[in-house]
Design an enzyme around this catalytic site. Structure first.
Site, PDB file in Angstrom:
ATOM      1  N   GLY A 133      56.229 -31.006 -40.816  1.00 50.13           N
ATOM      2  CA  GLY A 133      55.866 -31.232 -42.010  1.00 50.13           C
ATOM      3  C   GLY A 133      56.596 -30.581 -43.209  1.00 50.13           C
ATOM      4  N   GLY A 134      57.556 -30.174 -42.951  1.00 47.71           N
ATOM      5  CA  GLY A 134      58.322 -29.206 -43.937  1.00 47.71           C
ATOM      6  C   GLY A 134      57.781 -27.981 -44.509  1.00 47.71           C
ATOM      7  N   SER A 140      60.740 -30.631 -36.148  1.00 46.17           N
ATOM      8  CA  SER A 140      60.791 -30.499 -37.506  1.00 46.17           C
ATOM      9  C   SER A 140      60.702 -28.912 -37.676  1.00 46.17           C
ATOM     10  CB  SER A 140      60.297 -31.286 -38.442  1.00 46.17           C
ATOM     11  OG  SER A 140      60.689 -31.115 -39.697  1.00 46.17           O
TER      12      SER A 140
END
Length: 483
Positions: free
Chosen positions: A105-106, A184
């Site tokens: 989710g960055g 991520s």
């Protein structure tokens, strides 16, 4: 569906049993210690705690990847006290490997959401799956000495891992068989846990999907981020105003910071962990301490398509636009690399070249460098490329597209544009194959077993990667940057 019971160190739990999977939601792994403070040990409770429904996630705004994933956190309650985890198990009496899932989710969004449901993986009878929340954005990674030490997200993840080590045997998991796994930002935190002395010994294997090869912020850069934020917010007394501001205001100013840092052809980053305390300046160099434990690591062919596909100015970019945006990273070879990329795939456009080159720089190249480093340190490393393209225009095999295939939970992504129009039969087949490799890896550290296509481990001079596309091949050509 029926109810089931289990226990942890804090007390008894009431969960649910559906289709042979026992799920216990919303279990506290820590206690809120206050904004910008490390969480406290979890408290015990009297009686039986209901764990039949998902709990809140940490405060966040809509994800920039809602464009492909749908509003995965839409309608989910948020709280600054969301130190919670979910456990999915086929049996509380077993002794199975544990997939400790760290969401992406960055560094800004995500949590123990429905889209990460481990029910289907646990339903194999071969693993226990744990998902959890950790603090996000300015609430998780603000660095301002005297106000916030930074790295609170890291402290949360460590607390969750320690809870799992202490309690997972009561849910049918083997505390000595924990597999760190994330995608991520979750892959970023996975390599961080691999690198830190406190945590590298707590797992026996790791899985990193779409790892962004970013170092932590330096203390100076982190302070600059804080100063930029406070200027946008108009703070006169940052320590007091950061404490007193409403969550909604903090998040709105965070969005303005990211907008101010946005550039064409780039993915802006705001608050993330800082190289301070237990967080090394270059975690992947330190991750060699994880060796000789095995690693599975991957990238998708068109990672940045998920970020860029919603931006008409990028989709409609010209050759000159793309060369201008890529030149700072590629330098004198920019034009040559552009022309080679245009010839590499039929139907290429300036936009697809932009996606290819940025995906390689941000994800693929760092991933292969990490694979080489861990392999050289003695780990068996299994690399794979996910080349299956989404039907969604301009996305391709974009960032996050492999996730529903990994979890096998397509029905838990009801509004994901990236899945609209996929061939359900072929998707199910590919998902079953990917899960078979992952579960083999969780059990033994080797994804190969039975009649699966052979997956060779990464070695210098033998740089193989498994390629998931319309067929599954172990092909060194997937690692050739210029072919």
């Amino acid at each position: 569906m029926k109810t089931v019971t289990a226990s942890c160190e804090q007390g008894d739990l009431l969960g649910i049993d559906a289709n042979g999977v026992q799920t216990f939601f919303d279990i506290p792994y820590a206690k809120d210690g206050g904004r910008y403070r490390e969480a406290l040990p979890p408290q015990s409770w009297h009686g039986v705690r209901e764990a039949t429904q998902p709990g809140p996630v940490f405060p966040q705004l809509a994800s920039r990847l809602d464009f492909v994933m749908g509003a995965t956190a839409g309608g989910v309650p948020t709280s600054e006290d969301a130190y919670r985890l979910n456990v999915y198990t086929p049996s509380t009496q077993a002794k199975l490997p544990v997939i400790f899932w760290i969401h992406g989710g960055g560094f800004l969004t995500g949590g123990a959401l429905r889209c990460y449901s481990g029910a289907q993986l646990a339903g194999s009878g071969r693993a226990v799956v744990v998902t959890f929340n950790y603090r996000l954005g300015i609430l998780g990674n603000l660095y301002l000495p005297g106000t916030s030490p930074g790295n609170l997200s890291v402290a949360d993840i460590v607390a969750a891992l320690i809870w799992v080590r202490a309690n997972i045997a009561r849910f049918g998991g083997d505390p000595d068989a924990i597999v760190l796994a994330g995608q991520s930002a979750g892959a970023w935190y996975t390599q961080l846990l691999m690198s830190m002395e406190e945590t590298s010994a707590l797992a026996r294997a790791a899985i990193m999907l779409s790892w962004p090869g970013l170092p932590p912020q330096s203390p100076d850069d982190a302070l600059e981020t804080t100063r930029d934020y406070c200027e946008i917010a108009g703070f006169q007394n940052p320590p007091r105003e950061l404490w007193d501001a409403s969550v909604s205001s903090l998040l709105e100013w965070q969005t303005r910071l990211l907008r101010a840092r946005a550039q064409n052809g780039a993915v802006p980053v705001g608050f993330m962990p800082v190289a301070s305390g237990p967080v090394p300046a270059n975690p992947m160099q330190q991750a060699a301490r994880f060796a000789p434990k095995p690693l599975m690591i991957s990238w998708t062919r068109d990672e940045t398509g998920s970020f860029f596909g919603s931006n008409p100015s990028l989709v409609d970019a010209t050759k000159n636009d793309v060369i201008e945006w890529l030149e700072p990273a590629l330098g004198a070879n920019c034009v040559t690399d552009y022309e080679r990329a245009m010839h590499r795939r039929l139907g290429s456009t300036p936009y697809t070249v932009l996606v290819e080159q940025t995906s390689e720089a941000l994800f693929k190249r760092p991933t292969l460098e990490a694979a080489a480093r861990l392999s050289d340190s003695g780990s068996d490393v299994y690399a794979f490329a996910f080349d299956v393209a989404s039907p969604q225009p301009h996305v391709g095999a974009g960032h996050c597209f492999e996730l529903p295939f990994l979890f096998g939970n397509f029905t838990d992504w009801p509004s994901a544009p990236m899945l609209e129009g996929i061939d359900g039969r072929l998707a199910a087949q590919l998902s079953a194959l990917l899960q078979a490799y992952v579960l083999n890896f969780a059990e033994s550290g080797n994804p190969n077993a039975g009649d699966l296509p052979s997956w060779r481990s990464y070695r210098d001079g033998n740089q193989y990667a498994l390629r998931f596309a319309d067929s599954v091949t172990c092909d060194p050509a997937t690692l050739n940057f210029s072919a």
